[in-house]
Motif scaffolding. Structure first.
Motif, PDB file in Angstrom:
ATOM      1  N   GLN A  69      93.280  47.653 -29.266  1.00 58.88           N
ATOM      2  CA  GLN A  69      92.067  46.902 -28.919  1.00 58.88           C
ATOM      3  C   GLN A  69      91.492  46.206 -30.147  1.00 58.88           C
ATOM      4  O   GLN A  69      91.024  45.067 -30.067  1.00 58.88           O
ATOM      5  N   ARG A 108      93.074  45.127 -32.660  1.00 55.54           N
ATOM      6  CA  ARG A 108      93.919  43.992 -33.066  1.00 55.54           C
ATOM      7  C   ARG A 108      93.667  42.781 -32.179  1.00 55.54           C
ATOM      8  O   ARG A 108      93.937  41.650 -32.563  1.00 55.54           O
ATOM      9  N   ALA A 109      93.151  43.005 -30.958  1.00 52.41           N
ATOM     10  CA  ALA A 109      92.925  41.892 -30.031  1.00 52.41           C
ATOM     11  C   ALA A 109      91.519  41.315 -30.135  1.00 52.41           C
ATOM     12  O   ALA A 109      91.329  40.101 -30.041  1.00 52.41           O
ATOM     13  N   TRP A 110      90.525  42.170 -30.346  1.00 49.16           N
ATOM     14  CA  TRP A 110      89.122  41.735 -30.300  1.00 49.16           C
ATOM     15  C   TRP A 110      88.588  41.450 -31.694  1.00 49.16           C
ATOM     16  O   TRP A 110      88.685  42.274 -32.591  1.00 49.16           O
ATOM     17  N   GLY A 159      89.602  40.715 -22.145  1.00 48.47           N
ATOM     18  CA  GLY A 159      90.541  41.499 -22.938  1.00 48.47           C
ATOM     19  C   GLY A 159      91.974  41.054 -22.729  1.00 48.47           C
ATOM     20  O   GLY A 159      92.771  40.986 -23.679  1.00 48.47           O
ATOM     21  N   LEU A 217      92.497  37.766 -24.607  1.00 49.96           N
ATOM     22  CA  LEU A 217      92.600  37.985 -26.063  1.00 49.96           C
ATOM     23  C   LEU A 217      93.953  38.607 -26.426  1.00 49.96           C
ATOM     24  O   LEU A 217      94.549  38.265 -27.448  1.00 49.96           O
ATOM     25  N   ARG A 218      94.409  39.524 -25.578  1.00 48.45           N
ATOM     26  CA  ARG A 218      95.688  40.181 -25.852  1.00 48.45           C
ATOM     27  C   ARG A 218      96.839  39.177 -25.772  1.00 48.45           C
ATOM     28  O   ARG A 218      97.765  39.202 -26.585  1.00 48.45           O
ATOM     29  N   ASP A 222      96.607  35.995 -26.284  1.00 51.51           N
ATOM     30  CA  ASP A 222      96.485  34.991 -27.347  1.00 51.51           C
ATOM     31  C   ASP A 222      96.812  35.554 -28.720  1.00 51.51           C
ATOM     32  O   ASP A 222      96.902  34.800 -29.696  1.00 51.51           O
ATOM     33  N   ARG A 223      96.951  36.850 -28.798  1.00 53.63           N
ATOM     34  CA  ARG A 223      97.121  37.483 -30.104  1.00 53.63           C
ATOM     35  C   ARG A 223      98.425  37.073 -30.757  1.00 53.63           C
ATOM     36  O   ARG A 223      99.454  36.976 -30.105  1.00 53.63           O
TER      37      ARG A 223
END
Length: 345
Positions: free
Chosen positions: A293, A295-297, A338, A341-342, A344-345
Protein backbone atom coordinates in the motif's frame (compact mmCIF):
# COMPACT_ATOMS: atom_id res chain seq x y z
CA UNK A 1 -21.44 24.52 31.87
CA UNK A 2 -19.43 21.84 33.63
CA UNK A 3 -18.14 19.23 31.20
CA UNK A 4 -15.88 16.40 32.28
CA UNK A 5 -14.33 13.32 30.76
CA UNK A 6 -15.73 9.92 31.77
CA UNK A 7 -12.66 9.31 33.93
CA UNK A 8 -13.54 12.40 36.01
CA UNK A 9 -16.96 11.13 37.11
CA UNK A 10 -15.70 9.30 40.19
CA UNK A 11 -13.82 12.37 41.41
CA UNK A 12 -16.97 14.47 41.08
CA UNK A 13 -19.09 11.90 42.90
CA UNK A 14 -16.64 11.68 45.80
CA UNK A 15 -17.14 15.39 46.44
CA UNK A 16 -20.22 16.51 44.51
CA UNK A 17 -20.91 20.18 43.90
CA UNK A 18 -24.29 21.00 45.55
CA UNK A 19 -24.98 23.48 42.74
CA UNK A 20 -25.16 20.60 40.24
CA UNK A 21 -28.73 19.32 39.97
CA UNK A 22 -28.41 17.00 37.00
CA UNK A 23 -25.86 14.91 35.12
CA UNK A 24 -26.29 14.15 31.41
CA UNK A 25 -24.30 11.30 29.89
CA UNK A 26 -24.59 10.90 26.11
CA UNK A 27 -22.87 9.15 23.24
CA UNK A 28 -23.09 6.59 20.46
CA UNK A 29 -22.09 3.59 22.57
CA UNK A 30 -25.25 2.75 24.48
CA UNK A 31 -23.57 0.15 26.69
CA UNK A 32 -20.83 2.57 27.76
CA UNK A 33 -23.35 5.37 28.39
CA UNK A 34 -25.44 3.00 30.52
CA UNK A 35 -22.38 1.88 32.48
CA UNK A 36 -21.43 5.46 33.35
CA UNK A 37 -25.00 6.27 34.39
CA UNK A 38 -25.08 3.15 36.56
CA UNK A 39 -21.82 4.15 38.20
CA UNK A 40 -23.27 7.54 39.12
CA UNK A 41 -26.57 6.11 40.38
CA UNK A 42 -24.84 3.45 42.48
CA UNK A 43 -22.49 6.01 44.03
CA UNK A 44 -25.33 8.38 44.91
CA UNK A 45 -27.92 5.84 46.08
CA UNK A 46 -25.81 2.84 47.02
CA UNK A 47 -27.91 0.63 44.73
CA UNK A 48 -29.35 0.33 41.24
CA UNK A 49 -32.64 -1.31 42.14
CA UNK A 50 -33.68 -0.20 45.61
CA UNK A 51 -37.09 1.44 44.98
CA UNK A 52 -36.67 3.63 48.07
CA UNK A 53 -33.36 5.17 46.93
CA UNK A 54 -33.57 4.96 43.12
CA UNK A 55 -36.38 6.28 40.95
CA UNK A 56 -36.07 5.02 37.37
CA UNK A 57 -38.02 6.99 34.75
CA UNK A 58 -38.18 6.66 30.99
CA UNK A 59 -38.51 9.56 28.57
CA UNK A 60 -42.19 8.78 28.02
CA UNK A 61 -42.87 8.90 31.77
CA UNK A 62 -41.53 12.44 31.93
CA UNK A 63 -43.10 13.58 28.66
CA UNK A 64 -46.58 12.60 29.83
CA UNK A 65 -46.14 14.28 33.23
CA UNK A 66 -43.39 16.96 33.16
CA UNK A 67 -44.04 18.11 36.73
CA UNK A 68 -43.16 14.67 38.03
CA UNK A 69 -39.43 15.24 37.62
CA UNK A 70 -39.33 18.20 40.00
CA UNK A 71 -41.56 16.30 42.44
CA UNK A 72 -39.12 13.40 42.47
CA UNK A 73 -36.13 15.71 42.82
CA UNK A 74 -37.66 17.35 45.87
CA UNK A 75 -38.95 14.13 47.45
CA UNK A 76 -37.37 12.61 50.56
CA UNK A 77 -36.27 9.00 50.74
CA UNK A 78 -38.47 6.98 53.10
CA UNK A 79 -35.47 5.73 55.08
CA UNK A 80 -33.32 8.83 54.69
CA UNK A 81 -30.08 9.08 52.76
CA UNK A 82 -29.45 10.16 49.21
CA UNK A 83 -31.80 9.34 46.37
CA UNK A 84 -31.05 9.23 42.65
CA UNK A 85 -33.45 10.02 39.82
CA UNK A 86 -32.34 7.88 36.86
CA UNK A 87 -33.66 8.94 33.45
CA UNK A 88 -33.32 6.50 30.55
CA UNK A 89 -33.55 7.61 26.92
CA UNK A 90 -33.58 11.33 27.71
CA UNK A 91 -34.99 13.54 24.97
CA UNK A 92 -37.18 16.61 24.42
CA UNK A 93 -39.72 15.54 27.04
CA UNK A 94 -37.01 15.28 29.65
CA UNK A 95 -35.59 18.67 28.65
CA UNK A 96 -38.95 20.39 29.18
CA UNK A 97 -39.25 18.86 32.64
CA UNK A 98 -35.61 19.59 33.54
CA UNK A 99 -35.66 23.33 32.77
CA UNK A 100 -36.41 24.33 36.40
CA UNK A 101 -33.33 22.36 37.48
CA UNK A 102 -31.15 23.89 34.79
CA UNK A 103 -32.33 27.36 35.80
CA UNK A 104 -31.55 26.71 39.47
CA UNK A 105 -35.20 26.87 40.53
CA UNK A 106 -35.36 23.34 41.95
CA UNK A 107 -32.81 21.32 43.92
CA UNK A 108 -32.73 18.13 45.92
CA UNK A 109 -32.02 14.61 44.69
CA UNK A 110 -29.49 14.28 41.89
CA UNK A 111 -30.81 13.52 38.39
CA UNK A 112 -28.72 11.17 36.25
CA UNK A 113 -29.88 11.12 32.64
CA UNK A 114 -28.60 9.03 29.76
CA UNK A 115 -29.12 9.90 26.11
CA UNK A 116 -27.92 8.71 22.70
CA UNK A 117 -25.47 10.72 20.59
CA UNK A 118 -26.53 14.37 20.47
CA UNK A 119 -25.78 16.68 17.55
CA UNK A 120 -24.38 20.15 18.20
CA UNK A 121 -27.77 21.69 17.41
CA UNK A 122 -29.59 19.43 19.90
CA UNK A 123 -31.61 21.56 22.34
CA UNK A 124 -31.04 19.04 25.12
CA UNK A 125 -27.29 19.29 24.68
CA UNK A 126 -27.36 23.08 24.25
CA UNK A 127 -29.41 23.72 27.40
CA UNK A 128 -27.22 21.45 29.52
CA UNK A 129 -24.04 22.99 28.10
CA UNK A 130 -25.02 26.52 29.09
CA UNK A 131 -26.43 25.70 32.53
CA UNK A 132 -24.22 26.21 35.62
CA UNK A 133 -26.39 23.65 37.40
CA UNK A 134 -25.65 20.74 35.08
CA UNK A 135 -22.79 18.37 34.49
CA UNK A 136 -22.34 16.83 31.04
CA UNK A 137 -20.27 13.81 30.09
CA UNK A 138 -19.98 13.40 26.30
CA UNK A 139 -18.80 9.91 25.50
CA UNK A 140 -16.85 10.01 22.26
CA UNK A 141 -15.17 7.08 20.52
CA UNK A 142 -12.41 5.69 22.69
CA UNK A 143 -8.77 6.00 21.73
CA UNK A 144 -6.55 2.94 21.50
CA UNK A 145 -4.83 3.81 24.80
CA UNK A 146 -8.12 3.81 26.68
CA UNK A 147 -9.11 0.45 25.19
CA UNK A 148 -5.69 -0.98 26.05
CA UNK A 149 -6.11 0.08 29.69
CA UNK A 150 -9.65 -1.33 29.78
CA UNK A 151 -8.44 -4.70 28.45
CA UNK A 152 -5.51 -4.89 30.84
CA UNK A 153 -7.73 -4.05 33.81
CA UNK A 154 -10.35 -6.58 32.75
CA UNK A 155 -7.79 -9.37 32.34
CA UNK A 156 -6.07 -8.46 35.61
CA UNK A 157 -9.27 -9.35 37.48
CA UNK A 158 -8.53 -12.96 36.47
CA UNK A 159 -4.81 -12.57 37.21
CA UNK A 160 -3.90 -12.47 33.52
CA UNK A 161 -1.33 -10.33 31.73
CA UNK A 162 -1.18 -9.57 28.02
CA UNK A 163 1.86 -8.68 25.90
CA UNK A 164 2.05 -5.59 23.73
CA UNK A 165 1.85 -7.48 20.43
CA UNK A 166 -1.18 -9.47 21.58
CA UNK A 167 -2.78 -6.29 22.93
CA UNK A 168 -2.22 -4.43 19.67
CA UNK A 169 -3.77 -7.33 17.77
CA UNK A 170 -6.73 -7.37 20.17
CA UNK A 171 -7.44 -3.71 19.37
CA UNK A 172 -7.09 -4.36 15.64
CA UNK A 173 -9.69 -7.14 15.86
CA UNK A 174 -12.10 -5.78 18.47
CA UNK A 175 -11.84 -2.09 17.61
CA UNK A 176 -12.35 0.87 19.93
CA UNK A 177 -15.99 0.42 20.94
CA UNK A 178 -15.86 0.15 24.73
CA UNK A 179 -18.73 -2.29 25.14
CA UNK A 180 -17.47 -4.67 22.46
CA UNK A 181 -13.89 -4.50 23.76
CA UNK A 182 -15.07 -5.32 27.27
CA UNK A 183 -17.10 -8.32 26.10
CA UNK A 184 -14.21 -9.58 23.97
CA UNK A 185 -11.82 -9.19 26.93
CA UNK A 186 -14.21 -11.22 29.12
CA UNK A 187 -14.32 -13.98 26.47
CA UNK A 188 -10.55 -13.92 26.26
CA UNK A 189 -10.17 -14.16 30.05
CA UNK A 190 -12.50 -17.15 30.18
CA UNK A 191 -10.54 -18.86 27.39
CA UNK A 192 -7.19 -18.26 29.13
CA UNK A 193 -8.36 -18.99 32.68
CA UNK A 194 -5.67 -20.85 34.58
CA UNK A 195 -2.82 -19.36 32.56
CA UNK A 196 -0.65 -16.44 33.58
CA UNK A 197 -0.36 -14.70 30.24
CA UNK A 198 -2.50 -14.06 27.16
CA UNK A 199 -0.62 -14.71 23.96
CA UNK A 200 -1.09 -13.63 20.37
CA UNK A 201 -2.44 -17.06 19.47
CA UNK A 202 -5.12 -16.72 22.16
CA UNK A 203 -6.27 -13.38 20.76
CA UNK A 204 -6.34 -14.84 17.26
CA UNK A 205 -8.39 -17.79 18.45
CA UNK A 206 -11.04 -15.86 20.39
CA UNK A 207 -11.39 -12.26 19.25
CA UNK A 208 -13.02 -10.85 16.16
CA UNK A 209 -16.48 -11.34 14.72
CA UNK A 210 -18.64 -14.32 13.90
CA UNK A 211 -18.22 -13.99 10.14
CA UNK A 212 -14.50 -14.78 10.12
CA UNK A 213 -13.79 -11.44 8.39
CA UNK A 214 -11.99 -8.60 10.15
CA UNK A 215 -11.92 -4.81 9.73
CA UNK A 216 -8.18 -5.12 9.01
CA UNK A 217 -8.92 -7.30 6.00
CA UNK A 218 -11.40 -4.70 4.79
CA UNK A 219 -8.99 -1.76 5.00
CA UNK A 220 -6.22 -3.79 3.39
CA UNK A 221 -8.58 -4.57 0.51
CA UNK A 222 -9.57 -0.89 0.24
CA UNK A 223 -6.03 0.53 0.23
CA UNK A 224 -4.78 -2.43 -1.77
CA UNK A 225 -7.23 -1.63 -4.55
CA UNK A 226 -9.13 -4.95 -4.41
CA UNK A 227 -12.58 -3.55 -5.18
CA UNK A 228 -14.56 -6.80 -5.26
CA UNK A 229 -13.00 -8.05 -2.02
CA UNK A 230 -13.60 -4.71 -0.31
CA UNK A 231 -17.27 -4.85 -1.30
CA UNK A 232 -17.62 -8.44 -0.09
CA UNK A 233 -15.86 -7.82 3.22
CA UNK A 234 -17.83 -4.67 3.95
CA UNK A 235 -21.20 -6.38 3.56
CA UNK A 236 -19.92 -9.48 5.37
CA UNK A 237 -18.84 -7.40 8.37
CA UNK A 238 -22.05 -5.36 8.48
CA UNK A 239 -24.14 -8.54 8.34
CA UNK A 240 -21.99 -9.90 11.16
CA UNK A 241 -22.92 -6.98 13.41
CA UNK A 242 -20.10 -4.52 12.78
CA UNK A 243 -21.14 -0.87 12.82
CA UNK A 244 -20.71 0.72 9.37
CA UNK A 245 -19.56 4.01 10.88
CA UNK A 246 -16.92 2.22 12.91
CA UNK A 247 -15.59 0.54 9.75
CA UNK A 248 -15.15 4.01 8.27
CA UNK A 249 -13.28 4.97 11.43
CA UNK A 250 -10.93 1.99 11.07
CA UNK A 251 -10.21 3.01 7.47
CA UNK A 252 -9.60 6.59 8.61
CA UNK A 253 -7.04 5.39 11.17
CA UNK A 254 -5.37 3.31 8.46
CA UNK A 255 -5.10 6.36 6.21
CA UNK A 256 -3.52 8.40 9.01
CA UNK A 257 -1.07 5.65 9.84
CA UNK A 258 -0.10 5.13 6.21
CA UNK A 259 0.43 8.89 5.88
CA UNK A 260 2.75 8.79 8.90
CA UNK A 261 4.69 5.90 7.34
CA UNK A 262 4.77 7.63 3.97
CA UNK A 263 6.23 10.77 5.55
CA UNK A 264 9.05 8.70 7.05
CA UNK A 265 9.70 7.10 3.66
CA UNK A 266 9.83 10.50 1.98
CA UNK A 267 12.48 11.46 4.55
CA UNK A 268 14.71 8.56 3.53
CA UNK A 269 13.47 5.39 5.24
CA UNK A 270 12.41 2.32 3.27
CA UNK A 271 8.87 0.94 3.32
CA UNK A 272 10.11 -2.31 4.89
CA UNK A 273 11.87 -0.40 7.66
CA UNK A 274 8.91 1.75 8.72
CA UNK A 275 6.49 -1.20 8.68
CA UNK A 276 8.73 -3.56 10.66
CA UNK A 277 9.73 -0.88 13.19
CA UNK A 278 6.19 0.52 13.67
CA UNK A 279 4.86 1.06 17.19
CA UNK A 280 2.33 -0.27 17.91
CA UNK A 281 3.51 -3.07 15.65
CA UNK A 282 1.84 -3.99 12.39
CA UNK A 283 0.63 -7.58 12.72
CA UNK A 284 3.19 -9.77 10.91
CA UNK A 285 0.62 -11.26 8.55
CA UNK A 286 -0.30 -7.76 7.35
CA UNK A 287 3.21 -6.36 6.89
CA UNK A 288 3.54 -7.37 3.23
CA UNK A 289 0.12 -5.87 2.39
CA UNK A 290 0.84 -2.59 4.20
CA UNK A 291 4.21 -2.32 2.49
CA UNK A 292 2.52 -2.73 -0.91
CA UNK A 293 0.00 0.00 0.00
CA UNK A 294 2.83 2.38 0.84
CA UNK A 295 4.40 1.79 -2.56
CA UNK A 296 1.12 2.70 -4.30
CA UNK A 297 -0.15 5.67 -2.26
CA UNK A 298 1.65 9.02 -2.16
CA UNK A 299 1.50 11.30 0.86
CA UNK A 300 -0.85 13.72 -0.89
CA UNK A 301 -3.16 10.86 -1.92
CA UNK A 302 -3.27 9.63 1.68
CA UNK A 303 -3.98 13.10 3.05
CA UNK A 304 -6.88 13.43 0.61
CA UNK A 305 -8.15 9.97 1.57
CA UNK A 306 -7.94 10.88 5.25
CA UNK A 307 -9.96 14.06 4.69
CA UNK A 308 -12.58 12.15 2.70
CA UNK A 309 -12.90 9.49 5.39
CA UNK A 310 -13.11 12.08 8.17
CA UNK A 311 -15.99 13.85 6.40
CA UNK A 312 -17.80 10.56 5.84
CA UNK A 313 -17.33 9.44 9.46
CA UNK A 314 -19.07 12.65 10.53
CA UNK A 315 -21.83 12.21 7.92
CA UNK A 316 -22.46 8.63 9.11
CA UNK A 317 -22.73 9.79 12.72
CA UNK A 318 -25.17 12.56 11.84
CA UNK A 319 -27.29 10.29 9.61
CA UNK A 320 -27.40 6.93 11.40
CA UNK A 321 -30.09 5.58 9.07
CA UNK A 322 -27.85 6.16 6.05
CA UNK A 323 -24.58 5.10 7.70
CA UNK A 324 -24.29 1.82 5.80
CA UNK A 325 -24.88 3.49 2.43
CA UNK A 326 -22.46 6.34 3.24
CA UNK A 327 -19.75 3.95 4.41
CA UNK A 328 -20.15 1.51 1.53
CA UNK A 329 -19.98 4.23 -1.11
CA UNK A 330 -16.94 5.89 0.46
CA UNK A 331 -14.96 2.68 0.94
CA UNK A 332 -15.67 1.44 -2.58
CA UNK A 333 -14.61 4.80 -4.00
CA UNK A 334 -11.31 4.56 -2.11
CA UNK A 335 -10.84 0.96 -3.24
CA UNK A 336 -11.21 2.12 -6.86
CA UNK A 337 -8.66 4.84 -6.17
CA UNK A 338 -6.35 2.22 -4.70
CA UNK A 339 -6.76 0.06 -7.81
CA UNK A 340 -5.97 3.01 -10.06
CA UNK A 341 -2.83 3.86 -8.06
CA UNK A 342 -1.70 0.24 -8.05
CA UNK A 343 -2.10 -0.06 -11.82
CA UNK A 344 -0.26 3.23 -12.39
CA UNK A 345 2.64 2.25 -10.18
Amino acid sequence: MTAIRPAGLDAFLRKPDPAIAAILVYGEEGDAVRELAQRAVRKVAGSLDDPFSVMVLAEQDIASDPARLVDEVQSISMFGGSKAIWIKGAGDGFLKAALPLLEGKAQGNLVVAEAPALAKNSQLRAQFEKSPHALIIPLYEAEAGEIAALVEQSLAQDHLKIGQEALARFIELAGTARGLAKREAEKLALYCLGNERVGLEDVEAICGNDTGSTPDELVDAVFGGDVEEADRLFHDLVRGGQDAGRLLGVAHMQALRLAEFRLAIDRGATADQVVKQARPPVFFRRQRLVTAQLRAWSLSDLVTAGSTLSANVLAARQNAGLAEAIAGRCLLSLARKGLSLRLDR
